[in-house]
Write an enzyme that holds these catalytic residues in place. Structure first.
Site, PDB file in Angstrom:
ATOM      1  N   ASP A  12       0.857  -1.185   0.000  1.00 28.19           N
ATOM      2  CA  ASP A  12       0.000   0.000   0.000  1.00 28.19           C
ATOM      3  C   ASP A  12       0.892   1.234   0.000  1.00 28.19           C
ATOM      4  OD1 ASP A  12      -1.970  -1.859   0.262  1.00 28.19           O
ATOM      5  OD2 ASP A  12      -2.842  -1.037   2.093  1.00 28.19           O
ATOM      6  N   ASP A 132     -15.643  -4.243  -0.440  1.00 31.10           N
ATOM      7  CA  ASP A 132     -15.266  -3.869   0.924  1.00 31.10           C
ATOM      8  C   ASP A 132     -16.532  -3.864   1.772  1.00 31.10           C
ATOM      9  OD1 ASP A 132     -12.772  -3.532  -0.117  1.00 31.10           O
ATOM     10  OD2 ASP A 132     -12.581  -1.411   0.364  1.00 31.10           O
TER      11      ASP A 132
END
Length: 242
Positions: A12, A132
């Site tokens: 990330d 998500d």
């Protein structure tokens, strides 16, 4: 191998550094150094995939495209799954041309299902649909708008011909609390398409438990914080995954 669980160590990127978040919150992050060095370390440990995420793009605070392009260009022996704020034509165009093997449509993209249907039609198996999940709601990273009930939206995605899903329990992401097995089983029960899991893995035992879902259609696992915190190495995880 039919019983193999594909592992995708995650990188990330925020502000040029490799970071990890807790519960998808950008203000709760820890830096882990150069994404280029992290990628090379994963490759050295045997990675065949890397899940590469532009967090700044996901949260609407900028982008790391130059660095992402550099990672993809320098790591020719690993496949890249690109993620992070891919929710409109401009961000999609970069993802498509980046050299990444696959790209992960943001949950935020699901607010415009007509556009998602078009992407699926045009790009097929290169497009991974990010789901998500918080409770039974789809909650876009970096967004305040919810994208609907997971199984209602999943039914629509199935009708569009979606080829692959990435399921993340937001409440567990970065928290090292173990994966949400029940959520994954529920998704696997609703689709025959490959599913990738993300969020919560803290131990090699968690990987063993997820490997048991391969027969149900679980294809892979995105690994994050447990690797960075040193709970186990990627080499050890790959041995478990088969």
């Amino acid at each position: 191998m039919a019983n193999q669980l594909q592992l995708l160590p995650a990188i990330d990127i925020s502000n040029g550094s490799s970071v990890r978040l807790s519960q998808n919150k950008i203000d709760k992050n820890i830096e882990y150094g150069s994404p280029l060095e992290v990628a090379q370390d994963f490759v050295n440990q045997g990675a065949s995939w890397i899940h590469l995420v532009d967090l700044d793009q996901a949260f609407g605070s900028g982008d790391n495209r130059i660095l992402i392009s550099e990672v993809i260009e320098t790591q020719k022996n690993v496949k890249i799954q690109l993620s992070g704020g891919i929710k409109n034509q401009e961000t999609l165009d970069f993802a498509v041309s980046s050299g990444a093997e696959r790209f992960n449509l943001s949950t935020g993209a699901l607010i415009d299902l007509d556009w998602v249907a078009k992407v699926i039609s045009e790009h097929g198996s290169r497009a991974v649909i990010g789901l998500d999940v918080l409770g039974d709601e789809l909650v876009a990273r970096g967004e305040t708008v919810q994208a609907g009930k997971i199984f209602e939206v999943l039914d629509k995605l199935e009708s569009f011909g979606a080829q692959r899903y990435l399921v993340t329990d937001v409440s567990k992401d970065g928290m090292l609390l173990g994966p949400n097995i029940e959520l994954l089983k529920a998704v696997l029960d609703k689709t025959e398409k490959p599913v990738l899991a993300s969020g919560g893995v803290s131990s090699l035992q968690d990987i063993e438990e997820l490997k048991a879902l391969v027969s149900l259609g679980l294809e892979g696992l995105v690994l994050g914080k447990a690797l960075y915190e040193g709970n186990f190495t990627l080499t050890q995880a790959l041995e478990i995954a088969g």
